[in-house]
Motif scaffolding. Sequence first.
Motif, PDB file in Angstrom:
ATOM      1  N   LEU A 125     -38.028  -4.920  67.632  1.00  0.00           N
ATOM      2  CA  LEU A 125     -37.457  -4.204  68.562  1.00  0.00           C
ATOM      3  C   LEU A 125     -37.361  -4.558  69.988  1.00  0.00           C
ATOM      4  CD1 LEU A 125     -37.459  -0.650  66.644  1.00  0.00           C
ATOM      5  CD2 LEU A 125     -35.542  -2.285  66.703  1.00  0.00           C
ATOM      6  N   ARG A 126     -38.838  -4.739  70.320  1.00  0.00           N
ATOM      7  CA  ARG A 126     -39.051  -4.985  71.612  1.00  0.00           C
ATOM      8  C   ARG A 126     -38.552  -6.368  72.114  1.00  0.00           C
ATOM      9  NH1 ARG A 126     -38.868  -4.248  76.102  1.00  0.00           N
ATOM     10  NH2 ARG A 126     -40.543  -4.800  77.833  1.00  0.00           N
ATOM     11  N   TYR A 127     -38.827  -7.494  71.173  1.00  0.00           N
ATOM     12  CA  TYR A 127     -38.783  -8.643  71.773  1.00  0.00           C
ATOM     13  C   TYR A 127     -37.356  -9.513  71.281  1.00  0.00           C
ATOM     14  CZ  TYR A 127     -43.216  -8.140  73.919  1.00  0.00           C
ATOM     15  OH  TYR A 127     -44.071  -7.698  74.686  1.00  0.00           O
ATOM     16  N   TYR A 128     -37.021  -9.023  69.979  1.00  0.00           N
ATOM     17  CA  TYR A 128     -35.787  -9.617  69.487  1.00  0.00           C
ATOM     18  C   TYR A 128     -34.546  -8.887  70.030  1.00  0.00           C
ATOM     19  CZ  TYR A 128     -32.476 -11.526  65.964  1.00  0.00           C
ATOM     20  OH  TYR A 128     -31.435 -12.011  65.552  1.00  0.00           O
ATOM     21  N   GLU A 129     -34.723  -7.385  69.811  1.00  0.00           N
ATOM     22  CA  GLU A 129     -33.615  -6.605  70.223  1.00  0.00           C
ATOM     23  C   GLU A 129     -33.563  -6.366  71.647  1.00  0.00           C
ATOM     24  OE1 GLU A 129     -30.795  -5.776  68.548  1.00  0.00           O
ATOM     25  OE2 GLU A 129     -31.510  -6.821  66.772  1.00  0.00           O
ATOM     26  N   ASP A 130     -34.759  -6.580  72.223  1.00  0.00           N
ATOM     27  CA  ASP A 130     -34.759  -6.288  73.777  1.00  0.00           C
ATOM     28  C   ASP A 130     -34.697  -4.812  74.248  1.00  0.00           C
ATOM     29  OD1 ASP A 130     -35.513  -7.118  76.304  1.00  0.00           O
ATOM     30  OD2 ASP A 130     -33.029  -7.356  76.766  1.00  0.00           O
ATOM     31  N   MET A 131     -35.137  -4.021  73.113  1.00  0.00           N
ATOM     32  CA  MET A 131     -35.010  -2.629  73.590  1.00  0.00           C
ATOM     33  C   MET A 131     -36.332  -2.162  74.431  1.00  0.00           C
ATOM     34  SD  MET A 131     -34.073  -1.114  69.809  1.00  0.00           S
ATOM     35  CE  MET A 131     -33.939   0.500  70.074  1.00  0.00           C
ATOM     36  N   SER A 132     -35.983  -1.020  75.168  1.00  0.00           N
ATOM     37  CA  SER A 132     -37.276  -0.760  76.135  1.00  0.00           C
ATOM     38  C   SER A 132     -38.027   0.311  75.299  1.00  0.00           C
ATOM     39  CB  SER A 132     -36.546   0.261  77.185  1.00  0.00           C
ATOM     40  OG  SER A 132     -36.130   1.449  76.656  1.00  0.00           O
ATOM     41  N   GLU A 133     -39.159   0.447  75.887  1.00  0.00           N
ATOM     42  CA  GLU A 133     -40.393   1.304  74.865  1.00  0.00           C
ATOM     43  C   GLU A 133     -39.758   2.568  74.755  1.00  0.00           C
ATOM     44  OE1 GLU A 133     -43.376   0.572  78.161  1.00  0.00           O
ATOM     45  OE2 GLU A 133     -44.260  -1.009  76.932  1.00  0.00           O
ATOM     46  N   ARG A 134     -38.959   3.155  75.592  1.00  0.00           N
ATOM     47  CA  ARG A 134     -38.495   4.527  75.353  1.00  0.00           C
ATOM     48  C   ARG A 134     -37.606   4.411  74.159  1.00  0.00           C
ATOM     49  NH1 ARG A 134     -38.605   8.882  78.444  1.00  0.00           N
ATOM     50  NH2 ARG A 134     -39.540   7.715  80.135  1.00  0.00           N
ATOM     51  N   GLU A 135     -36.739   3.629  74.338  1.00  0.00           N
ATOM     52  CA  GLU A 135     -35.764   3.354  73.205  1.00  0.00           C
ATOM     53  C   GLU A 135     -36.444   3.266  71.803  1.00  0.00           C
ATOM     54  OE1 GLU A 135     -31.814   1.220  75.315  1.00  0.00           O
ATOM     55  OE2 GLU A 135     -33.603   0.163  74.739  1.00  0.00           O
ATOM     56  N   ILE A 136     -37.730   2.459  71.875  1.00  0.00           N
ATOM     57  CA  ILE A 136     -38.181   2.064  70.615  1.00  0.00           C
ATOM     58  C   ILE A 136     -38.885   3.547  70.059  1.00  0.00           C
ATOM     59  CG2 ILE A 136     -40.171   0.806  69.377  1.00  0.00           C
ATOM     60  CD1 ILE A 136     -39.434  -1.430  71.621  1.00  0.00           C
ATOM     61  N   ALA A 137     -39.413   4.190  70.857  1.00  0.00           N
ATOM     62  CA  ALA A 137     -39.929   5.348  70.679  1.00  0.00           C
ATOM     63  C   ALA A 137     -39.116   6.380  69.997  1.00  0.00           C
ATOM     64  CB  ALA A 137     -40.453   5.997  71.818  1.00  0.00           C
ATOM     65  N   GLU A 138     -37.870   6.271  70.461  1.00  0.00           N
ATOM     66  CA  GLU A 138     -36.759   7.178  69.845  1.00  0.00           C
ATOM     67  C   GLU A 138     -36.273   6.906  68.478  1.00  0.00           C
ATOM     68  OE1 GLU A 138     -33.441   7.606  72.606  1.00  0.00           O
ATOM     69  OE2 GLU A 138     -34.518   7.817  74.210  1.00  0.00           O
ATOM     70  N   VAL A 139     -36.320   5.408  68.317  1.00  0.00           N
ATOM     71  CA  VAL A 139     -36.052   4.912  66.981  1.00  0.00           C
ATOM     72  C   VAL A 139     -36.822   5.163  65.939  1.00  0.00           C
ATOM     73  CG1 VAL A 139     -35.437   2.782  65.776  1.00  0.00           C
ATOM     74  CG2 VAL A 139     -34.286   3.178  67.733  1.00  0.00           C
ATOM     75  N   LEU A 140     -38.045   4.968  66.365  1.00  0.00           N
ATOM     76  CA  LEU A 140     -39.469   5.156  65.463  1.00  0.00           C
ATOM     77  C   LEU A 140     -39.909   6.567  65.282  1.00  0.00           C
ATOM     78  CD1 LEU A 140     -41.488   1.833  66.254  1.00  0.00           C
ATOM     79  CD2 LEU A 140     -39.773   2.263  64.464  1.00  0.00           C
ATOM     80  N   GLY A 141     -39.374   7.324  66.211  1.00  0.00           N
ATOM     81  CA  GLY A 141     -39.932   8.786  66.136  1.00  0.00           C
ATOM     82  C   GLY A 141     -41.293   8.663  66.431  1.00  0.00           C
ATOM     83  N   VAL A 142     -41.713   8.042  67.792  1.00  0.00           N
ATOM     84  CA  VAL A 142     -43.122   7.959  68.000  1.00  0.00           C
ATOM     85  C   VAL A 142     -43.117   8.333  69.509  1.00  0.00           C
ATOM     86  CG1 VAL A 142     -44.150   7.066  66.036  1.00  0.00           C
ATOM     87  CG2 VAL A 142     -43.266   5.622  68.186  1.00  0.00           C
ATOM     88  N   SER A 143     -44.139   8.299  70.141  1.00  0.00           N
ATOM     89  CA  SER A 143     -44.185   8.637  71.600  1.00  0.00           C
ATOM     90  C   SER A 143     -44.243   7.060  72.333  1.00  0.00           C
ATOM     91  CB  SER A 143     -45.564   9.135  72.122  1.00  0.00           C
ATOM     92  OG  SER A 143     -46.680   8.361  71.833  1.00  0.00           O
ATOM     93  N   VAL A 144     -43.772   7.089  73.747  1.00  0.00           N
ATOM     94  CA  VAL A 144     -43.810   5.957  74.155  1.00  0.00           C
ATOM     95  C   VAL A 144     -45.296   5.148  74.269  1.00  0.00           C
ATOM     96  CG1 VAL A 144     -43.612   4.729  76.603  1.00  0.00           C
ATOM     97  CG2 VAL A 144     -42.007   6.466  75.657  1.00  0.00           C
ATOM     98  N   GLY A 145     -46.391   5.898  74.457  1.00  0.00           N
ATOM     99  CA  GLY A 145     -47.869   5.535  74.508  1.00  0.00           C
ATOM    100  C   GLY A 145     -47.979   4.751  73.139  1.00  0.00           C
ATOM    101  N   THR A 146     -47.574   5.443  72.145  1.00  0.00           N
ATOM    102  CA  THR A 146     -47.861   4.812  70.559  1.00  0.00           C
ATOM    103  C   THR A 146     -47.099   3.404  70.540  1.00  0.00           C
ATOM    104  OG1 THR A 146     -47.684   7.156  69.644  1.00  0.00           O
ATOM    105  CG2 THR A 146     -47.477   5.174  68.284  1.00  0.00           C
ATOM    106  N   VAL A 147     -45.724   3.496  71.123  1.00  0.00           N
ATOM    107  CA  VAL A 147     -45.197   2.050  70.984  1.00  0.00           C
ATOM    108  C   VAL A 147     -45.900   1.274  71.970  1.00  0.00           C
ATOM    109  CG1 VAL A 147     -43.280   0.705  71.862  1.00  0.00           C
ATOM    110  CG2 VAL A 147     -42.982   3.134  70.891  1.00  0.00           C
ATOM    111  N   LYS A 148     -46.316   1.461  72.994  1.00  0.00           N
ATOM    112  CA  LYS A 148     -47.200   0.515  74.060  1.00  0.00           C
ATOM    113  C   LYS A 148     -48.404  -0.273  73.171  1.00  0.00           C
ATOM    114  CE  LYS A 148     -45.736   2.492  78.256  1.00  0.00           C
ATOM    115  NZ  LYS A 148     -46.250   2.938  79.604  1.00  0.00           N
ATOM    116  N   SER A 149     -49.182   0.876  72.519  1.00  0.00           N
ATOM    117  CA  SER A 149     -50.397   0.497  71.772  1.00  0.00           C
ATOM    118  C   SER A 149     -50.062  -0.362  70.581  1.00  0.00           C
ATOM    119  CB  SER A 149     -51.176   1.682  71.554  1.00  0.00           C
ATOM    120  OG  SER A 149     -50.540   2.604  70.842  1.00  0.00           O
ATOM    121  N   THR A 150     -48.896   0.176  70.001  1.00  0.00           N
ATOM    122  CA  THR A 150     -48.600  -0.627  68.715  1.00  0.00           C
ATOM    123  C   THR A 150     -48.186  -1.997  69.028  1.00  0.00           C
ATOM    124  OG1 THR A 150     -47.925   1.253  67.620  1.00  0.00           O
ATOM    125  CG2 THR A 150     -47.007  -0.516  66.705  1.00  0.00           C
TER     126      THR A 150
END
Length: 162
Positions: A125-150
């Motif tokens: 989602l981050r590098y292929y779909e070029d989604m922001s960390e906030r967008e990824i967090a919404e899609v995965l149902g997690v916090s932005v911090g979780t997206v960053k660490s993941t």
Amino acid sequence: MVGVNATRHEEFREYVVERGPVLLRAATQLTSDRAEAEDLLQAALAKTYLAWDRIEDRSALDGYVRRAMVNTQISWWRRRKLDVYPTDQLPERPVEDHTDRSEMRDALGRALSRLPERQRLAVMLRYYEDMSEREIAEVLGVSVGTVKSTVSRAMSRLRELY
């Protein structure tokens, strides 16, 4: 009526500015050539602009554009196919070898498959779909911090692997 057209044009322009890079990568996957991908995306966006008022679900726009790209690419391929005729003579210039690109894609696919599902999704989602960390967090149902660490852990793991 002028206001409606201006609003429509501005909405479309904003969509292209925001999603253009992601859609161009998808077009490049279909064509394997940057210039051809740009032409393909432009053709698909023109079709999308003409259908803009009929597309009620704005969240489906990427799918609409991608479907237009696939249909256009197939149409172009069929048209080109008619222009190619068998011959006893080889072309004068060598055909470009895409082996390295294919090997790199295979290696990337194998590396991604070795990641846990959440890490793989976050990286895609981050590098292929070029989604922001906030967008990824919404899609995965997690916090932005979780997206960053993941994503960070996934990239570290990919560096270890290759």
